[in-house]
Design a protein around this motif. Sequence first.
Motif, PDB file in Angstrom:
ATOM      1  N   VAL A  71       0.854  -1.200   0.000  1.00 38.69           N
ATOM      2  CA  VAL A  71       0.000   0.000   0.000  1.00 38.69           C
ATOM      3  C   VAL A  71       0.884   1.243   0.000  1.00 38.69           C
ATOM      4  CG1 VAL A  71      -1.627   1.367   1.395  1.00 38.69           C
ATOM      5  CG2 VAL A  71      -2.048  -1.073   1.025  1.00 38.69           C
ATOM      6  N   GLY A  72       1.980   1.208   0.785  1.00 42.59           N
ATOM      7  CA  GLY A  72       2.914   2.329   0.834  1.00 42.59           C
ATOM      8  C   GLY A  72       3.556   2.620  -0.510  1.00 42.59           C
ATOM      9  N   TRP A  73       3.791   1.578  -1.291  1.00 41.12           N
ATOM     10  CA  TRP A  73       4.366   1.730  -2.627  1.00 41.12           C
ATOM     11  C   TRP A  73       3.290   2.115  -3.647  1.00 41.12           C
ATOM     12  CZ3 TRP A  73       9.294   1.392  -4.697  1.00 41.12           C
ATOM     13  CH2 TRP A  73      10.301   1.003  -3.832  1.00 41.12           C
ATOM     14  N   LYS A  74       2.041   2.104  -3.212  1.00 43.36           N
ATOM     15  CA  LYS A  74       0.884   2.407  -4.077  1.00 43.36           C
ATOM     16  C   LYS A  74       0.743   1.378  -5.205  1.00 43.36           C
ATOM     17  CE  LYS A  74       1.042   7.265  -2.991  1.00 43.36           C
ATOM     18  NZ  LYS A  74       1.763   8.444  -3.291  1.00 43.36           N
ATOM     19  N   LEU A  75       1.165   0.142  -4.917  1.00 44.61           N
ATOM     20  CA  LEU A  75       1.025  -0.930  -5.889  1.00 44.61           C
ATOM     21  C   LEU A  75      -0.282  -1.691  -5.690  1.00 44.61           C
ATOM     22  CD1 LEU A  75       4.676  -2.281  -5.949  1.00 44.61           C
ATOM     23  CD2 LEU A  75       3.522  -0.869  -7.663  1.00 44.61           C
ATOM     24  N   ILE A  76      -0.851  -1.568  -4.495  1.00 46.58           N
ATOM     25  CA  ILE A  76      -2.158  -2.145  -4.209  1.00 46.58           C
ATOM     26  C   ILE A  76      -2.974  -1.109  -3.457  1.00 46.58           C
ATOM     27  CG2 ILE A  76      -1.222  -4.494  -4.084  1.00 46.58           C
ATOM     28  CD1 ILE A  76      -1.681  -4.340  -1.004  1.00 46.58           C
ATOM     29  N   ARG A  77      -4.275  -1.358  -3.386  1.00 54.52           N
ATOM     30  CA  ARG A  77      -5.137  -0.468  -2.606  1.00 54.52           C
ATOM     31  C   ARG A  77      -6.234  -1.284  -1.954  1.00 54.52           C
ATOM     32  NH1 ARG A  77      -9.731   0.639  -5.712  1.00 54.52           N
ATOM     33  NH2 ARG A  77      -9.461   0.061  -7.881  1.00 54.52           N
ATOM     34  N   ARG A  78      -6.774  -0.708  -0.888  1.00 48.93           N
ATOM     35  CA  ARG A  78      -7.890  -1.334  -0.188  1.00 48.93           C
ATOM     36  C   ARG A  78      -9.172  -1.031  -0.944  1.00 48.93           C
ATOM     37  NH1 ARG A  78      -4.531   0.885   3.549  1.00 48.93           N
ATOM     38  NH2 ARG A  78      -3.814  -0.480   5.205  1.00 48.93           N
ATOM     39  N   VAL A  95       0.620  -2.334 -16.253  1.00 45.86           N
ATOM     40  CA  VAL A  95       2.047  -2.584 -16.020  1.00 45.86           C
ATOM     41  C   VAL A  95       2.888  -1.314 -16.126  1.00 45.86           C
ATOM     42  CG1 VAL A  95       1.995  -5.032 -16.579  1.00 45.86           C
ATOM     43  CG2 VAL A  95       2.423  -3.384 -18.383  1.00 45.86           C
ATOM     44  N   TRP A  96       2.508  -0.394 -16.988  1.00 44.77           N
ATOM     45  CA  TRP A  96       3.259   0.852 -17.103  1.00 44.77           C
ATOM     46  C   TRP A  96       3.075   1.711 -15.861  1.00 44.77           C
ATOM     47  CZ3 TRP A  96       7.155   1.673 -20.135  1.00 44.77           C
ATOM     48  CH2 TRP A  96       7.292   0.863 -21.260  1.00 44.77           C
ATOM     49  N   GLU A  97       1.862   1.773 -15.366  1.00 38.16           N
ATOM     50  CA  GLU A  97       1.606   2.535 -14.135  1.00 38.16           C
ATOM     51  C   GLU A  97       2.354   1.904 -12.971  1.00 38.16           C
ATOM     52  OE1 GLU A  97       0.458   5.619 -11.915  1.00 38.16           O
ATOM     53  OE2 GLU A  97       0.029   5.434 -14.057  1.00 38.16           O
ATOM     54  N   MET A  98       2.339   0.584 -12.915  1.00 40.56           N
ATOM     55  CA  MET A  98       3.053  -0.138 -11.869  1.00 40.56           C
ATOM     56  C   MET A  98       4.555   0.171 -11.948  1.00 40.56           C
ATOM     57  SD  MET A  98       2.645  -4.210 -11.054  1.00 40.56           S
ATOM     58  CE  MET A  98       3.171  -4.715 -12.679  1.00 40.56           C
ATOM     59  N   ALA A  99       5.108   0.119 -13.143  1.00 37.61           N
ATOM     60  CA  ALA A  99       6.535   0.402 -13.322  1.00 37.61           C
ATOM     61  C   ALA A  99       6.863   1.836 -12.922  1.00 37.61           C
ATOM     62  CB  ALA A  99       6.940   0.148 -14.771  1.00 37.61           C
ATOM     63  N   MET A 100       5.984   2.761 -13.266  1.00 35.63           N
ATOM     64  CA  MET A 100       6.217   4.172 -12.920  1.00 35.63           C
ATOM     65  C   MET A 100       6.184   4.368 -11.396  1.00 35.63           C
ATOM     66  SD  MET A 100       6.751   5.584 -15.838  1.00 35.63           S
ATOM     67  CE  MET A 100       6.365   7.293 -16.014  1.00 35.63           C
ATOM     68  N   ARG A 101       5.253   3.709 -10.735  1.00 37.57           N
ATOM     69  CA  ARG A 101       5.161   3.827  -9.272  1.00 37.57           C
ATOM     70  C   ARG A 101       6.399   3.234  -8.599  1.00 37.57           C
ATOM     71  NH1 ARG A 101      -1.255   2.497  -8.245  1.00 37.57           N
ATOM     72  NH2 ARG A 101      -2.016   4.250  -9.486  1.00 37.57           N
ATOM     73  N   ILE A 102       6.865   2.114  -9.123  1.00 34.33           N
ATOM     74  CA  ILE A 102       8.074   1.498  -8.572  1.00 34.33           C
ATOM     75  C   ILE A 102       9.274   2.412  -8.812  1.00 34.33           C
ATOM     76  CG2 ILE A 102       9.705  -0.419  -8.849  1.00 34.33           C
ATOM     77  CD1 ILE A 102       7.193  -2.205  -9.385  1.00 34.33           C
ATOM     78  N   ALA A 103       9.382   2.957 -10.020  1.00 44.84           N
ATOM     79  CA  ALA A 103      10.497   3.862 -10.337  1.00 44.84           C
ATOM     80  C   ALA A 103      10.462   5.096  -9.432  1.00 44.84           C
ATOM     81  CB  ALA A 103      10.446   4.270 -11.805  1.00 44.84           C
ATOM     82  N   GLN A 104       9.276   5.659  -9.238  1.00 44.64           N
ATOM     83  CA  GLN A 104       9.145   6.838  -8.369  1.00 44.64           C
ATOM     84  C   GLN A 104       9.538   6.478  -6.937  1.00 44.64           C
ATOM     85  OE1 GLN A 104       8.362  10.082  -9.089  1.00 44.64           O
ATOM     86  NE2 GLN A 104       8.796  10.502  -6.946  1.00 44.64           N
ATOM     87  N   GLY A 105       9.062   5.343  -6.462  1.00 43.74           N
ATOM     88  CA  GLY A 105       9.394   4.915  -5.105  1.00 43.74           C
ATOM     89  C   GLY A 105      10.875   4.668  -4.922  1.00 43.74           C
ATOM     90  N   ARG A 106      11.498   4.041  -5.919  1.00 44.85           N
ATOM     91  CA  ARG A 106      12.940   3.779  -5.822  1.00 44.85           C
ATOM     92  C   ARG A 106      13.728   5.084  -5.866  1.00 44.85           C
ATOM     93  NH1 ARG A 106      14.139  -2.250  -6.650  1.00 44.85           N
ATOM     94  NH2 ARG A 106      15.903  -1.579  -5.432  1.00 44.85           N
ATOM     95  N   PRO A 160       4.570  10.631 -20.976  1.00 48.93           N
ATOM     96  CA  PRO A 160       3.326   9.843 -21.035  1.00 48.93           C
ATOM     97  C   PRO A 160       3.629   8.371 -21.319  1.00 48.93           C
ATOM     98  CG  PRO A 160       3.127  11.848 -22.339  1.00 48.93           C
ATOM     99  CD  PRO A 160       4.567  11.750 -21.919  1.00 48.93           C
ATOM    100  N   LYS A 161       2.860   7.487 -20.699  1.00 49.65           N
ATOM    101  CA  LYS A 161       3.111   6.052 -20.819  1.00 49.65           C
ATOM    102  C   LYS A 161       3.187   5.584 -22.276  1.00 49.65           C
ATOM    103  CE  LYS A 161      -0.248   5.138 -17.928  1.00 49.65           C
ATOM    104  NZ  LYS A 161      -1.258   4.437 -17.137  1.00 49.65           N
TER     105      LYS A 161
END
Length: 186
Positions: A71-78, A95-106, A160-161
Amino acid sequence: MTEIADISDSSAKAQFVLYWGDMGSQWGVNRSVAQIHALLYLSIKPVNAEEISDQLGIARSNVSNSLKELVGWKLIRRVPIQGDRREHFVAEVDVWEMAMRIAQGRKEREIDPAMSAIDSCVQQANKEPDLHPVVLERMHEMQDFLATADRWSTQMLNVPKSKLNTLMKMGDKVFSLLKLTGKKSE
């Protein structure tokens, strides 16, 4: 135990969850966190923590901690489920949104603190008259590298993705384009 409960399950879904867990651990992510992410990514309906624990054979406390991290990585939500007081979770499936969130988090967890630490070292080094000039030069090179990596990651996160997808699919064609413009690739 941090593996799928039924180890004889050779289904593609079970294998995906296992492989994603292995890949996650190679990237510095806890195996359980990665497996839970994979399970939620592949799930077609919201899943609660008890179901996750049962399906993966992971202790309920480990599931809870892993869910908080995801949830902290914003990869899942309640998501609320009417008539059920338990928390249910869904994963980001783009998958692109997921990759962007991971990249931002890293970037936030790795590049930003590294830049701050190196900047502090360089500031201190600039005040030390006995420091060998080569040491100071190397610190400046690292500072410049991190600043470039930061600018690049910020720029990539704002592309843009669809354009990013096109850019990545170009592959070696980017180098050909650089040759046409007269820029040398090093």
